[in-house]
Motif scaffolding. Structure first.
Motif, short mmCIF file in Angstrom:
data_model
loop_
_atom_site.label_atom_id
_atom_site.label_comp_id
_atom_site.label_asym_id
_atom_site.label_seq_id
_atom_site.Cartn_x
_atom_site.Cartn_y
_atom_site.Cartn_z
N ASP A 87 -3.48 -8.56 -9.94
CA ASP A 87 -1.88 -9.01 -9.41
C ASP A 87 -1.11 -8.98 -10.92
O ASP A 87 -1.66 -9.16 -11.53
CB ASP A 87 -1.48 -9.88 -8.70
CG ASP A 87 -0.24 -9.94 -7.47
OD1 ASP A 87 0.56 -8.59 -7.99
OD2 ASP A 87 -0.78 -10.67 -6.72
N PRO A 104 5.20 -5.24 -8.98
CA PRO A 104 4.70 -5.29 -7.39
C PRO A 104 4.01 -3.68 -7.28
O PRO A 104 3.21 -3.38 -6.99
CB PRO A 104 5.93 -4.83 -7.08
CG PRO A 104 7.54 -5.52 -7.47
CD PRO A 104 6.37 -5.22 -9.13
N ALA A 105 4.35 -2.43 -8.11
CA ALA A 105 3.54 -1.46 -7.96
C ALA A 105 2.11 -1.72 -8.61
O ALA A 105 1.01 -0.90 -7.87
CB ALA A 105 3.99 -0.32 -9.66
N THR A 160 0.13 -2.43 -5.72
CA THR A 160 0.02 -1.45 -4.62
C THR A 160 -0.63 -0.59 -4.89
O THR A 160 -1.31 0.09 -4.02
CB THR A 160 1.77 -1.18 -4.25
OG1 THR A 160 2.55 -2.02 -4.40
CG2 THR A 160 1.73 0.10 -3.44
N CYS A 202 -5.11 -1.34 -4.04
CA CYS A 202 -5.08 -1.32 -2.74
C CYS A 202 -5.07 0.21 -2.19
O CYS A 202 -5.75 0.19 -1.38
CB CYS A 202 -3.88 -2.52 -2.02
SG CYS A 202 -3.93 -4.14 -2.21
N LYS A 203 -4.37 0.35 -2.90
CA LYS A 203 -4.37 2.14 -2.52
C LYS A 203 -5.74 2.94 -3.48
O LYS A 203 -6.82 3.36 -2.18
CB LYS A 203 -3.64 2.58 -3.06
CG LYS A 203 -3.67 4.78 -3.48
CD LYS A 203 -2.25 5.32 -3.76
CE LYS A 203 -2.43 6.82 -3.19
NZ LYS A 203 -1.23 7.35 -3.85
N LYS A 253 2.29 -8.67 0.33
CA LYS A 253 0.58 -8.50 -0.24
C LYS A 253 -0.47 -8.36 0.24
O LYS A 253 -0.84 -7.85 -0.27
CB LYS A 253 0.45 -9.00 -2.23
CG LYS A 253 1.74 -9.08 -3.28
CD LYS A 253 1.41 -9.78 -4.10
CE LYS A 253 2.71 -9.08 -5.21
NZ LYS A 253 2.94 -9.39 -6.65
N MET A 270 -0.30 -5.31 2.40
CA MET A 270 -1.19 -4.25 1.75
C MET A 270 -3.06 -4.38 1.62
O MET A 270 -3.09 -3.04 1.63
CB MET A 270 -0.71 -3.93 0.64
CG MET A 270 1.07 -3.80 0.35
SD MET A 270 1.69 -3.66 -1.61
CE MET A 270 1.91 -5.07 -2.21
N ASP A 318 -3.94 -3.75 4.87
CA ASP A 318 -3.81 -2.34 4.79
C ASP A 318 -5.03 -1.24 4.36
O ASP A 318 -5.44 0.30 4.53
CB ASP A 318 -2.60 -1.52 4.17
CG ASP A 318 -1.51 -1.64 5.53
OD1 ASP A 318 -2.20 -2.87 6.84
OD2 ASP A 318 0.09 -2.44 5.43
N SER A 319 -5.16 -1.73 3.19
CA SER A 319 -6.76 -1.57 2.20
C SER A 319 -7.52 -1.51 2.89
O SER A 319 -8.58 -0.37 2.39
CB SER A 319 -6.19 -2.00 0.61
OG SER A 319 -7.20 -3.14 0.95
#
Length: 337
Positions: free
Chosen positions: A122, A126-127, A130, A133-134, A158, A161, A164-165
């Motif tokens: 981390d 913030p990217a 992101t 997790c992508k 976070k 995210m 969602d991953s």
């Protein structure tokens, strides 16, 4: 590609890191930003040295056969109990060849292909989370995103995210509150109470590992908060000078946890022999961080494979020479401290 070729290719491409033949913290002591440790750099050096001071007890009066280095953790099967540790701000610490996004895009699928998984870091950008997790989502959840101990609102965002991953587990490097470049930032990062950590873990929705545990009491508190496991770690010596090595405190933490949760360990582990030492002291698996950076910078996905192949061969050789046919057969009496 051999691991020696990986090292040769990495030299000169990693900023202040010299891609040393043995990554023991000596050449980069007190180099932050960079790969080194805080203060005198002594903690990183002792992390490595403590594993070397553990002797393995050879015993070949046993049945033969090729040892099985595989293990099952959190419902997943892995080629060996080794994971790539979370690394953030790679451009700041290791030079401009990769940024965090490109590093994770390469590391995550390379580790999966090699039969292990990667923890992702981390950062203040913030990217970073992101993109991590992508990349984990693209790998069907095969990775463990590691969140820093930000304020509650930032953590909540976070962790959404993370969910969602599709990641099957998550982690927090609770000791990152001591990183020099995270102090006095917005959002703030800081230590957490058991109650605060309990809320974070409950909201995570996946098994949660607490990284940065260095005492038996710390492990008890992590389990009290609902952690599925602890990672014995002093952040590679990057957050506090003068701490014990992880090998020193691992046995007492294993004893305190007493099978109620997973115990992983990092800090100075570099070879399959070191992995065997950690497993014999009671760890369920290990994390290795800096050498995977070298592998990526020196050989990309092929470099990661070369390093994992090396670790597995060394672990299997040690198991065979000490009479362990499976990971579960590695016991405390196979090492001498």
């Amino acid at each position: 590609m051999t691991y020696q070729e990986v090292l040769e290719n990495a030299r000169g491409q990693m900023g202040p890191c010299k891609a040393c033949p043995v990554c023991d913290g000596r050449a980069c002591r007190n180099t932050i930003p960079g790969p080194g440790a805080k203060g005198t750099g002594d903690t990183a050096i002792r992390n490595y040295g403590a594993w070397q001071n553990i002797r393995v007890n050879m015993d070949t009066l046993c049945a033969g056969g090729e040892p099985d280095t595989g293990c099952t953790l959190l419902g997943r099967r892995f080629r060996l109990p080794v994971f790539a540790g979370p690394v953030g701000a790679v451009q700041l610490h290791y030079g401009s060849k990769y940024d965090d996004l490109a590093y994770n895009d390469l590391l995550i699928p390379a580790c999966r292909e090699a039969g292990i998984l990667a923890f992702t870091g981390d950062g203040t950008n913030p990217a970073v989370m992101t993109a991590a997790c992508k990349a984990i989502g693209a790998a069907e959840g095969f990775g463990v995103p590691t969140v820093k101990p930000w304020d509650a609102a930032t953590i909540a965002g976070k962790m959404q995210m993370v969910r969602d991953s599709g990641a099957f587990a998550a982690a927090m490097d609770i000791d990152a509150a001591g990183l020099p470049f995270l102090k006095n930032l917005t959002p703030p990062a800081g230590s957490k109470t058991v109650e605060e950590l309990r809320g974070i873990i409950a909201a995570a929705g996946v098994p949660f590992l607490v990284k940065g545990v260095m005492t038996a009491r710390g492990a008890e508190k992590a389990l009290e908060a609902g952690a599925a496991g602890v990672i014995v770690s002093n952040h590679g010596g990057r957050v506090l000078d003068g701490t014990p090595s992880t090998a020193e405190v691992l046995p007492e933490i294993v004893q305190a946890v007493h099978g109620r949760a997973l115990v992983l360990v990092d800090g100075g582990l570099r070879s399959g022999l070191d992995v065997f030492r950690a497993l014999a002291l009671g760890a369920d698996a290990v994390l290795i961080a800096r050498p995977f950076v070298t592998a990526v910078y020196g050989g990309g996905a092929e470099g990661v494979k070369a390093y994992v192949d090396k670790l597995q061969a060394e672990l299997a050789d040690t198991m065979a020479m000490c009479g362990a046919h499976t990971i579960r057969e590695i016991t405390r009496d196979m090492v001498r401290v």
